[in-house]
Design a protein around this motif. Structure first.
Motif, PDB file in Angstrom:
ATOM      1  N   MET A   1       0.847  -1.195   0.000  1.00 20.78           N
ATOM      2  CA  MET A   1       0.000   0.000   0.000  1.00 20.78           C
ATOM      3  C   MET A   1       0.885   1.249   0.000  1.00 20.78           C
ATOM      4  SD  MET A   1      -3.134   0.983   2.583  1.00 20.78           S
ATOM      5  CE  MET A   1      -4.173  -0.325   1.931  1.00 20.78           C
ATOM      6  N   GLN A   2       0.652   2.139  -0.941  1.00 22.40           N
ATOM      7  CA  GLN A   2       1.451   3.357  -1.045  1.00 22.40           C
ATOM      8  C   GLN A   2       0.927   4.406  -0.060  1.00 22.40           C
ATOM      9  OE1 GLN A   2       3.213   4.303  -5.060  1.00 22.40           O
ATOM     10  NE2 GLN A   2       1.284   3.425  -5.736  1.00 22.40           N
ATOM     11  N   VAL A   3       1.857   5.034   0.632  1.00 21.97           N
ATOM     12  CA  VAL A   3       1.492   6.022   1.650  1.00 21.97           C
ATOM     13  C   VAL A   3       1.667   7.423   1.087  1.00 21.97           C
ATOM     14  CG1 VAL A   3       1.982   6.925   3.951  1.00 21.97           C
ATOM     15  CG2 VAL A   3       2.164   4.454   3.506  1.00 21.97           C
ATOM     16  N   ILE A   4       0.601   8.197   1.129  1.00 24.55           N
ATOM     17  CA  ILE A   4       0.619   9.596   0.710  1.00 24.55           C
ATOM     18  C   ILE A   4       0.377  10.444   1.950  1.00 24.55           C
ATOM     19  CG2 ILE A   4      -0.322  11.307  -0.869  1.00 24.55           C
ATOM     20  CD1 ILE A   4       0.781   8.813  -2.284  1.00 24.55           C
ATOM     21  N   LEU A   5       1.378  11.197   2.353  1.00 26.77           N
ATOM     22  CA  LEU A   5       1.260  12.038   3.537  1.00 26.77           C
ATOM     23  C   LEU A   5       1.007  13.480   3.112  1.00 26.77           C
ATOM     24  CD1 LEU A   5       1.538  12.633   6.578  1.00 26.77           C
ATOM     25  CD2 LEU A   5       4.010  12.808   6.230  1.00 26.77           C
ATOM     26  N   LEU A   6      -0.094  14.038   3.580  1.00 25.91           N
ATOM     27  CA  LEU A   6      -0.440  15.426   3.310  1.00 25.91           C
ATOM     28  C   LEU A   6      -0.112  16.254   4.542  1.00 25.91           C
ATOM     29  CD1 LEU A   6      -1.943  17.618   1.550  1.00 25.91           C
ATOM     30  CD2 LEU A   6      -4.003  16.966   2.820  1.00 25.91           C
ATOM     31  N   ALA A   7       0.841  17.166   4.416  1.00 24.09           N
ATOM     32  CA  ALA A   7       1.204  18.053   5.521  1.00 24.09           C
ATOM     33  C   ALA A   7       0.507  19.392   5.314  1.00 24.09           C
ATOM     34  CB  ALA A   7       2.719  18.242   5.577  1.00 24.09           C
ATOM     35  N   GLY A   8      -0.588  19.586   6.060  1.00 25.47           N
ATOM     36  CA  GLY A   8      -1.372  20.808   5.914  1.00 25.47           C
ATOM     37  C   GLY A   8      -2.698  20.512   5.240  1.00 25.47           C
ATOM     38  N   ALA A   9      -3.781  20.530   6.013  1.00 26.78           N
ATOM     39  CA  ALA A   9      -5.103  20.202   5.465  1.00 26.78           C
ATOM     40  C   ALA A   9      -6.028  21.406   5.572  1.00 26.78           C
ATOM     41  CB  ALA A   9      -5.696  18.995   6.180  1.00 26.78           C
ATOM     42  N   GLY A  10      -5.555  22.527   5.075  1.00 24.79           N
ATOM     43  CA  GLY A  10      -6.388  23.714   5.004  1.00 24.79           C
ATOM     44  C   GLY A  10      -7.326  23.631   3.816  1.00 24.79           C
ATOM     45  N   ARG A  11      -7.694  24.785   3.270  1.00 25.30           N
ATOM     46  CA  ARG A  11      -8.671  24.796   2.178  1.00 25.30           C
ATOM     47  C   ARG A  11      -8.184  23.990   0.978  1.00 25.30           C
ATOM     48  NH1 ARG A  11      -9.350  30.240   1.288  1.00 25.30           N
ATOM     49  NH2 ARG A  11     -10.983  30.286   2.862  1.00 25.30           N
ATOM     50  N   MET A  12      -6.958  24.251   0.516  1.00 25.08           N
ATOM     51  CA  MET A  12      -6.451  23.531  -0.648  1.00 25.08           C
ATOM     52  C   MET A  12      -6.106  22.095  -0.302  1.00 25.08           C
ATOM     53  SD  MET A  12      -5.812  23.452  -3.834  1.00 25.08           S
ATOM     54  CE  MET A  12      -5.884  25.191  -4.305  1.00 25.08           C
ATOM     55  N   GLY A  13      -5.445  21.893   0.824  1.00 27.44           N
ATOM     56  CA  GLY A  13      -5.058  20.542   1.209  1.00 27.44           C
ATOM     57  C   GLY A  13      -6.242  19.612   1.373  1.00 27.44           C
ATOM     58  N   SER A  14      -7.297  20.087   2.031  1.00 26.85           N
ATOM     59  CA  SER A  14      -8.470  19.234   2.227  1.00 26.85           C
ATOM     60  C   SER A  14      -9.195  18.967   0.918  1.00 26.85           C
ATOM     61  CB  SER A  14      -9.420  19.863   3.249  1.00 26.85           C
ATOM     62  OG  SER A  14      -9.885  21.127   2.821  1.00 26.85           O
TER      63      SER A  14
ATOM     64  N   GLY B   1      -9.123   5.154  -5.636  1.00 33.80           N
ATOM     65  CA  GLY B   1      -9.349   3.728  -5.478  1.00 33.80           C
ATOM     66  C   GLY B   1      -8.450   3.067  -4.456  1.00 33.80           C
ATOM     67  N   ALA B   2      -8.268   1.740  -4.625  1.00 39.52           N
ATOM     68  CA  ALA B   2      -7.561   0.927  -3.639  1.00 39.52           C
ATOM     69  C   ALA B   2      -6.053   1.068  -3.772  1.00 39.52           C
ATOM     70  CB  ALA B   2      -7.972  -0.533  -3.799  1.00 39.52           C
ATOM     71  N   GLY B   3      -5.356   0.684  -2.694  1.00 39.27           N
ATOM     72  CA  GLY B   3      -3.903   0.611  -2.731  1.00 39.27           C
ATOM     73  C   GLY B   3      -3.192   1.798  -2.114  1.00 39.27           C
ATOM     74  N   TYR B   4      -3.933   2.684  -1.437  1.00 36.57           N
ATOM     75  CA  TYR B   4      -3.325   3.885  -0.875  1.00 36.57           C
ATOM     76  C   TYR B   4      -3.703   4.048   0.596  1.00 36.57           C
ATOM     77  CZ  TYR B   4      -2.660   5.101  -5.781  1.00 36.57           C
ATOM     78  OH  TYR B   4      -2.298   5.079  -7.106  1.00 36.57           O
ATOM     79  N   HIS B   5      -2.739   4.551   1.352  1.00 33.56           N
ATOM     80  CA  HIS B   5      -2.994   4.991   2.718  1.00 33.56           C
ATOM     81  C   HIS B   5      -2.750   6.500   2.735  1.00 33.56           C
ATOM     82  CE1 HIS B   5      -1.788   4.891   7.285  1.00 33.56           C
ATOM     83  NE2 HIS B   5      -2.906   5.551   7.060  1.00 33.56           N
ATOM     84  N   PHE B   6      -3.824   7.264   2.866  1.00 32.08           N
ATOM     85  CA  PHE B   6      -3.736   8.717   2.906  1.00 32.08           C
ATOM     86  C   PHE B   6      -3.666   9.172   4.360  1.00 32.08           C
ATOM     87  CE2 PHE B   6      -6.237   7.653  -0.912  1.00 32.08           C
ATOM     88  CZ  PHE B   6      -5.381   8.167  -1.874  1.00 32.08           C
ATOM     89  N   VAL B   7      -2.646   9.970   4.661  1.00 35.07           N
ATOM     90  CA  VAL B   7      -2.452  10.455   6.025  1.00 35.07           C
ATOM     91  C   VAL B   7      -2.424  11.977   5.998  1.00 35.07           C
ATOM     92  CG1 VAL B   7      -0.981  10.411   8.069  1.00 35.07           C
ATOM     93  CG2 VAL B   7      -1.049   8.424   6.536  1.00 35.07           C
ATOM     94  N   ALA B   8      -3.298  12.592   6.785  1.00 35.79           N
ATOM     95  CA  ALA B   8      -3.341  14.049   6.888  1.00 35.79           C
ATOM     96  C   ALA B   8      -2.671  14.466   8.185  1.00 35.79           C
ATOM     97  CB  ALA B   8      -4.771  14.553   6.850  1.00 35.79           C
ATOM     98  N   LEU B   9      -1.658  15.328   8.072  1.00 34.50           N
ATOM     99  CA  LEU B   9      -0.949  15.848   9.232  1.00 34.50           C
ATOM    100  C   LEU B   9      -1.293  17.320   9.388  1.00 34.50           C
ATOM    101  CD1 LEU B   9       1.205  15.605  11.483  1.00 34.50           C
ATOM    102  CD2 LEU B   9       2.937  16.108   9.735  1.00 34.50           C
ATOM    103  N   ASP B  10      -2.109  17.627  10.389  1.00 32.60           N
ATOM    104  CA  ASP B  10      -2.539  19.007  10.604  1.00 32.60           C
ATOM    105  C   ASP B  10      -3.102  19.125  12.019  1.00 32.60           C
ATOM    106  OD1 ASP B  10      -4.247  21.434  10.634  1.00 32.60           O
ATOM    107  OD2 ASP B  10      -3.727  21.538   8.516  1.00 32.60           O
ATOM    108  N   PRO B  11      -2.600  20.070  12.808  1.00 29.37           N
ATOM    109  CA  PRO B  11      -3.065  20.171  14.198  1.00 29.37           C
ATOM    110  C   PRO B  11      -4.451  20.776  14.355  1.00 29.37           C
ATOM    111  CG  PRO B  11      -1.489  21.907  13.723  1.00 29.37           C
ATOM    112  CD  PRO B  11      -1.499  20.996  12.525  1.00 29.37           C
ATOM    113  N   HIS B  12      -4.974  21.414  13.314  1.00 24.60           N
ATOM    114  CA  HIS B  12      -6.216  22.158  13.455  1.00 24.60           C
ATOM    115  C   HIS B  12      -7.376  21.609  12.631  1.00 24.60           C
ATOM    116  CE1 HIS B  12      -3.674  25.047  15.426  1.00 24.60           C
ATOM    117  NE2 HIS B  12      -2.964  25.220  14.338  1.00 24.60           N
ATOM    118  N   ALA B  13      -7.154  20.565  11.855  1.00 22.04           N
ATOM    119  CA  ALA B  13      -8.152  20.176  10.857  1.00 22.04           C
ATOM    120  C   ALA B  13      -8.981  18.959  11.218  1.00 22.04           C
ATOM    121  CB  ALA B  13      -7.452  19.926   9.516  1.00 22.04           C
ATOM    122  N   GLY B  14      -8.925  18.506  12.472  1.00 16.69           N
ATOM    123  CA  GLY B  14      -9.662  17.301  12.845  1.00 16.69           C
ATOM    124  C   GLY B  14     -11.125  17.312  12.471  1.00 16.69           C
ATOM    125  N   PRO B  15     -11.929  18.278  12.967  1.00 17.52           N
ATOM    126  CA  PRO B  15     -13.372  18.294  12.651  1.00 17.52           C
ATOM    127  C   PRO B  15     -13.661  18.420  11.158  1.00 17.52           C
ATOM    128  CG  PRO B  15     -12.897  19.698  14.527  1.00 17.52           C
ATOM    129  CD  PRO B  15     -11.572  19.305  13.944  1.00 17.52           C
TER     130      PRO B  15
END
Length: 283
Positions: A1-14, A25-39
């Protein structure tokens, strides 16, 4: 599974993240790293595609142990990129592709911050990503493999269209034309509304007509990408459209305004790409 890490999930990132999860589709693990974007991310990862995963980390310490991303997309403010790379350095190696969507941070500066010899790709998307209609352009560092470019291209075509540039310098013009471009059309739409109101239409009617016209014109361009032909199709000799265009295009005012607008935005992009000690009050 390929890991794609997104650093910053603001307007553009999200917007990017939503497109990836919904279309790749399948085969990816998407990880969002952002201290403020949980909700704001709660609905994005509610139902990832079968065979894919989504997780959110508020801090570096919250990332899964041993996580080694194939791609790290840097979607933070330009001045924060160095700190983000420093925090992630233990998870970056020579095979990790660093993708920056921040204006003004050169491939050289990002490579220097990483210090790992990792391939670096700069991409300039635009706000159209929020409706899966982004226009993006990118430039890859020397040594980036075709496989790595294909993966990054897939990330950005999931939210619109993507093209590759021959020179990194051209990203300043991309920023000026498509990165900032939506705001120019919005401003023109505002001016149309104001003009219609000044001529006597109600605010509600003026808004409906101006916004509907801009929207339908964009859809026509998407179906028939020849603006000169479309303009000629709408314009009858000696008709109302011809009269309006004669005023709009008189004395080359519109052409000069367009050139000045693109030039000003590109110039600002170049200013922001200078080293911090040379920027002065550019930010």
């Amino acid at each position: 599974m390929q890991v794609i890490l997104l650093a910053g999930a603001g307007r553009m990132g999200s917007a990017l993240l939503r497109g990836w999860i919904e279309t790749m589709g399948a085969g990816y693990h998407f990880v969002a790293l952002d201290p403020h974007a949980g909700p704001s991310l709660a609905d994005i990862g509610a139902e990832p595609a079968p065979g894919s995963r989504f997780s959110h980390a508020s801090t570096i310490r919250d990332l899964p142990s041993g996580l080694r991303p194939q791609v790290i997309v840097l979607a933070t403010k330009p001045q924060s990129i160095g700190d983000v790379i420093a925090d992630l350095r233990d998870r970056i190696d020579a095979e990790t592709v660093l993708v920056s969507i921040a204006a003004g941070r050169s491939i050289r500066s990002i490579s220097k911050a990483a210090g790992t010899g990792s391939p670096v790709i700069r991409v300039m998307p635009n706000i159209g990503a929020s409706v899966a209609r982004a226009v993006s352009a990118g430039f890859a560092s020397t040594g980036t493999t075709s496989r790595q470019k294909t993966l990054v291209e897939r990330l950005f075509t999931s939210v619109g269209q993507m093209t590759w540039l021959e020179k990194e310098e051209h990203l300043h013009l991309v920023t000026a034309v498509s990165g900032s471009g939506p705001a120019y059309y919005f401003a023109f739409c505002e001016a149309m509304i104001a003009a219609a109101e000044a001529e006597g239409l109600s605010s509600e009617t003026a808004r409906a007509l101006a916004i509907g016209t801009v929207t339908s014109a964009g859809q026509l361009l998407a179906c028939h990408p020849d603006p000169a032909h479309l303009r000629a199709t709408v314009t009858s000799p000696n008709g109302t459209t011809a009269a309006g265009l004669a005023s709009l295009l008189s004395h080359g005012v519109l052409e000069k305004l367009s050139r000045d607008t693109i030039s000003a935005a590109a110039r600002r992009s170049r200013e922001l790409s200078q080293d911090p000690e040379k920027r002065g009050n550019c930010e």
